[in-house]
Design a protein around this motif. Structure first.
Motif, PDB file in Angstrom:
ATOM      1  N   ALA A  49       1.001  -1.288   0.176  1.00  0.00           N
ATOM      2  CA  ALA A  49      -0.513   0.118   0.325  1.00  0.00           C
ATOM      3  C   ALA A  49       0.389   1.565  -0.156  1.00  0.00           C
ATOM      4  N   ALA A  50       0.581   2.266  -0.220  1.00  0.00           N
ATOM      5  CA  ALA A  50       1.342   3.457  -0.334  1.00  0.00           C
ATOM      6  C   ALA A  50      -0.115   4.750  -0.348  1.00  0.00           C
ATOM      7  N   THR A  69      -5.565  -1.427   5.470  1.00  0.00           N
ATOM      8  CA  THR A  69      -5.961   0.230   5.511  1.00  0.00           C
ATOM      9  C   THR A  69      -4.406   1.207   5.537  1.00  0.00           C
ATOM     10  N   ILE A  70      -4.204   1.592   5.003  1.00  0.00           N
ATOM     11  CA  ILE A  70      -2.543   2.456   5.412  1.00  0.00           C
ATOM     12  C   ILE A  70      -3.132   3.970   5.676  1.00  0.00           C
ATOM     13  N   SER A  71      -2.828   4.608   6.432  1.00  0.00           N
ATOM     14  CA  SER A  71      -2.771   5.661   7.197  1.00  0.00           C
ATOM     15  C   SER A  71      -1.913   6.246   7.757  1.00  0.00           C
ATOM     16  N   ARG A  72      -1.621   8.316   7.787  1.00  0.00           N
ATOM     17  CA  ARG A  72      -0.508   7.911   8.398  1.00  0.00           C
ATOM     18  C   ARG A  72      -0.654   9.461   9.001  1.00  0.00           C
ATOM     19  N   ASP A  73      -0.400   9.648  10.255  1.00  0.00           N
ATOM     20  CA  ASP A  73      -0.439  11.083  11.474  1.00  0.00           C
ATOM     21  C   ASP A  73       0.994  11.812  11.112  1.00  0.00           C
ATOM     22  N   ASN A  74       1.156  13.281  10.702  1.00  0.00           N
ATOM     23  CA  ASN A  74       2.473  14.195   9.598  1.00  0.00           C
ATOM     24  C   ASN A  74       3.028  14.395  11.055  1.00  0.00           C
ATOM     25  N   ALA A  75       1.870  14.753  12.137  1.00  0.00           N
ATOM     26  CA  ALA A  75       1.955  15.550  13.031  1.00  0.00           C
ATOM     27  C   ALA A  75       2.602  14.955  14.790  1.00  0.00           C
ATOM     28  N   LYS A  76       2.712  13.281  13.917  1.00  0.00           N
ATOM     29  CA  LYS A  76       3.696  12.244  15.000  1.00  0.00           C
ATOM     30  C   LYS A  76       4.590  11.993  13.913  1.00  0.00           C
ATOM     31  N   ALA A  78       4.279   9.448  11.337  1.00  0.00           N
ATOM     32  CA  ALA A  78       4.254   8.418  11.187  1.00  0.00           C
ATOM     33  C   ALA A  78       3.528   8.016  10.828  1.00  0.00           C
ATOM     34  N   VAL A  79       3.606   6.662  10.198  1.00  0.00           N
ATOM     35  CA  VAL A  79       2.247   5.620   9.744  1.00  0.00           C
ATOM     36  C   VAL A  79       2.604   4.214   9.780  1.00  0.00           C
ATOM     37  N   TYR A  80       0.762   4.362   9.146  1.00  0.00           N
ATOM     38  CA  TYR A  80       0.406   2.933   9.693  1.00  0.00           C
ATOM     39  C   TYR A  80      -0.565   1.634   8.652  1.00  0.00           C
ATOM     40  N   LEU A  81      -0.282   0.667   9.934  1.00  0.00           N
ATOM     41  CA  LEU A  81      -1.265  -0.476   8.578  1.00  0.00           C
ATOM     42  C   LEU A  81      -1.533  -1.189   9.564  1.00  0.00           C
ATOM     43  N   GLN A  82      -3.048  -1.217   8.929  1.00  0.00           N
ATOM     44  CA  GLN A  82      -4.152  -1.808  10.031  1.00  0.00           C
ATOM     45  C   GLN A  82      -4.724  -3.095   8.976  1.00  0.00           C
ATOM     46  N   MET A  83      -3.508  -4.707   9.193  1.00  0.00           N
ATOM     47  CA  MET A  83      -4.270  -5.620   8.496  1.00  0.00           C
ATOM     48  C   MET A  83      -5.583  -6.307   9.459  1.00  0.00           C
ATOM     49  N   ASN A  84      -6.408  -6.485   8.543  1.00  0.00           N
ATOM     50  CA  ASN A  84      -7.234  -7.490   9.004  1.00  0.00           C
ATOM     51  C   ASN A  84      -7.190  -8.601   7.924  1.00  0.00           C
ATOM     52  N   SER A  85      -8.184  -9.939   8.584  1.00  0.00           N
ATOM     53  CA  SER A  85      -8.613 -10.799   8.306  1.00  0.00           C
ATOM     54  C   SER A  85      -7.704 -11.072   7.340  1.00  0.00           C
TER      55      SER A  85
END
Length: 122
Positions: A49-50, A69-76, A78-85
């Motif tokens: 993901a990107a 689901t990829i997401s990011r928090d520029n204030a922190k 950080a970038v995240y990858l939520q992986m389900n199923s």
């Protein structure tokens, strides 16, 4: 320079979830697209993901769309990858990467983390 450190990997049963995090150092984080890749033993590194610099656009490999689901928090920084199923075939080392563009090719990313192991048991 950007230094990336992944966390959140581990062992999970099929059908479970994990949330990976990637912490970035450096002042240029918010100016870079971010990506997640993975590499299973004996296989090439694979795009997951990107996300664009602002977080307004995301891009996924088809097989992961709807589960990850990829997401990011520029204030922190950080970038995240939520992986389900999660499935056993999701087992791999997961890497985050920072790049100047926004795409699925590893060549488009300039900085890489060391990776975090995700193991999905059946």
């Amino acid at each position: 320079q950007v230094q990336l450190t992944e966390s959140g990997g581990g062992l999970v049963q099929a059908g479970g979830s994990l949330r990976l995090a990637c912490a970035a150092s450096g002042r240029t984080f918010s100016s870079r697209a971010m990506g997640w890749f993975r590499q299973a033993p004996g296989k090439e590194r694979e795009f997951v993901a990107a996300i664009t610099r602002s977080g307004g656009n995301t891009y996924y490999t088809n097989s992961m769309k709807g589960r990850f689901t990829i997401s990011r928090d520029n204030a922190k920084n950080a970038v995240y990858l939520q992986m389900n199923s999660l499935k056993p075939e999701d087992t791999a080392v997961y890497y985050c990467a920072a790049g100047g563009g926004f795409g699925s090719s590893p060549a488009g990313y300039d900085y890489w983390g060391q990776g975090t192991q995700v193991t999905v048991s059946s």
